[in-house]
Design a protein around this motif. Structure first.
Motif, PDB file in Angstrom:
ATOM      1  N   ASN A 180       0.813  -1.217   0.000  1.00  0.00           N
ATOM      2  CA  ASN A 180       0.000   0.000   0.000  1.00  0.00           C
ATOM      3  C   ASN A 180       0.849   1.270   0.000  1.00  0.00           C
ATOM      4  OD1 ASN A 180       0.671  -0.666   2.734  1.00  0.00           O
ATOM      5  ND2 ASN A 180      -1.032   0.567   3.502  1.00  0.00           N
ATOM      6  N   ALA A 223      -3.474   1.361   6.507  1.00  0.00           N
ATOM      7  CA  ALA A 223      -4.586   0.430   6.314  1.00  0.00           C
ATOM      8  C   ALA A 223      -5.477   0.375   7.554  1.00  0.00           C
ATOM      9  CB  ALA A 223      -4.055  -0.963   5.990  1.00  0.00           C
ATOM     10  N   PHE A 231      -6.513   0.394   1.032  1.00  0.00           N
ATOM     11  CA  PHE A 231      -6.236  -0.883   1.693  1.00  0.00           C
ATOM     12  C   PHE A 231      -6.922  -0.831   3.053  1.00  0.00           C
ATOM     13  CE2 PHE A 231      -3.209  -1.224  -1.605  1.00  0.00           C
ATOM     14  CZ  PHE A 231      -2.704  -2.516  -1.650  1.00  0.00           C
TER      15      PHE A 231
END
Length: 439
Positions: A180, A223, A231
């Motif tokens: 990510n 995330a 994400f």
């Protein structure tokens, strides 16, 4: 089921606060539980000579020297990273010589009793991004959404899986290091990320074969804490064979915000583990603290040994913990230019191969935990109510994070439950949760 906040607040002796893992009085009547599965303790391997540029010209003797130092600390595994441009310089070419280098390193690790997790797509390492030229400039492709780029990555992971299958010391194959980190230059939506992860996890499993090792993926803290980050916590906690977390003390400026010796810092890996468990569908899903470290100046060198001890001991107080893998094995040599300052000081060994005080502290704590760990389920849980747009409440500086760490500093052992699970009696019972607190 009790559902209250005030009833749970209680006064603790100040001596009970700090880096130790502290049990609350609700456990006094609980008999000593049986030993739990052995934890794994390892390190992310950064070659001492040349950093990851060493993959351009691998010296097996240098690798053995590094691995001997790592094994000497009593660690049981390493996580390794080859470079994507060297493995797959053309979209339709996976270099057999580069794959053979990786396999050789896995075999060398076995000589020292070390198991290995292989990350496939790097991707991102220590502030540098590594892209094959067929994804850049005139040939630019979004690595998450371009069908040909995704297919090529699947081909690479299948090739790596086939080459690694049969190695008895292989832990498994991970898609790559914190993929990510690449979203800034490769815009992607949540649904596109889900498709990407599903496709590549299936390719990795196809390469390894059914029942062979773990197939995983990893993401950095955005995330979990980043509002509307593509994400998601759900993807981390529900895709792949276990959940990986990378709780870094610089995320959300945690160490500077609260101080390097604060409960917020010393319980951060524990908190990340409990947060990951909250998002899982399977209450028994393992969580791997796959990266954590003591970056200067966020954690001054003088505080690093105590930080390492506290991080391991507090994380070990979590059920479902698979293990902890420290970042990283060796300092980046200052002869190499343009790294952020903290990258030069993250190793357990300095760039001359000498163990640092943090290495001794880590080794002592690992020895302390080997075969002697017991842990009981957390009967009290803090309820997390957030949306994708308000995810920051669960990160450093956020109201939920501060509520959890406040309870922990007072001696409680709070788990975490998503609001959507708060009425799921079966799921709560499976985790041993009997009391909910709504901050």
């Amino acid at each position: 089921m009790v559902d209250t906040f005030a009833a749970h607040k209680r006064t603790q002796d100040p001596s009970s606060r700090g880096p130790r893992s502290v049990r609350g009085p609700e456990e006094d009547a609980i008999s000593t539980p049986p030993p739990v599965p052995e934890l794994r303790f390892g390190v992310n391997y950064t070659p001492r000579r040349g950093w990851f540029h060493a993959w351009h010209d691998v010296d097996p003797d240098h690798v053995r020297e590094d691995l001997a130092q790592i094994a000497g600390l009593g660690l049981d595994h390493i996580r390794v990273f080859h470079l994507w441009p060297l493995l797959q310089p053309n979209r339709t070419l996976v270099r057999s010589a580069a794959v053979a280098q990786l396999v050789q390193l896995v075999d060398q690790a076995a000589e020292f009793g070390l198991d290995v997790l292989v990350d496939g797509i790097q991707g991102h390492l220590s502030s540098f991004d590594f892209y094959p030229e067929w994804t850049r400039s005139w040939h630019h492709r979004n690595v998450f959404t371009d069908p040909d780029a995704v297919a090529a990555q699947a081909t690479l992971l299948r090739a790596l899986g086939r080459a690694l299958t049969g190695r008895p010391n292989l832990i498994g194959l991970q898609l790559g290091n914190k993929l990510n980190n690449l979203v800034e230059h490769n815009p992607v939506t949540v649904s596109e990320v889900d498709h990407y992860l599903d496709r590549l996890l299936a390719a990795a499993r196809e390469g390894l074969g059914d029942g062979v090792g773990l197939v995983t993926h990893s993401a950095y803290d955005a995330a979990w804490y980043g509002d509307d980050h593509p994400f998601t916590p759900e993807a981390s906690a529900r895709k792949g064979d276990l959940t990986t977390v990378h709780p870094w003390v610089f995320s959300g400026d945690c160490a500077r915000r609260y101080g390097p010796r604060s409960p917020q810092v010393r319980h951060l890996a524990e908190y990340g583990t409990e947060l990951a468990k909250a998002y899982a569908v399977d209450p028994a899903r393992p969580v791997w603290v796959q990266e954590t470290g003591a970056p200067e100046p966020h954690v001054p060198a003088a505080d690093a040994p105590d930080f390492a001890r506290a991080t391991l001991l507090n994380a070990a107080d979590c059920t479902q913990l698979w293990g902890v893998t420290w970042w990283c094995s060796h300092d980046v040599d200052r002869a190499l230019a343009d790294f952020p300052e903290l990258e030069y000081t993250l190793g357990l060994f300095d760039s001359a191969g000498r163990p640092k005080p943090i290495a001794h502290a880590l080794a002592e704590t690992v020895a302390q935990l080997r075969g002697r760990r017991t842990v009981t389920a957390r009967q009290t849980a803090l309820v997390l109510d957030c949306t994708p747009a308000t995810r920051a409440v669960s990160g450093p500086g956020g109201a939920f994070f501060e509520a959890w760490t406040s309870l922990r500093a007072e001696g409680a052992r709070p788990a975490i439950v998503l609001a959507e699970r708060a009425a799921d009696a079966h799921w709560l019972a499976a985790r041993g949760i009997k009391e909910l607190i709504r901050p």
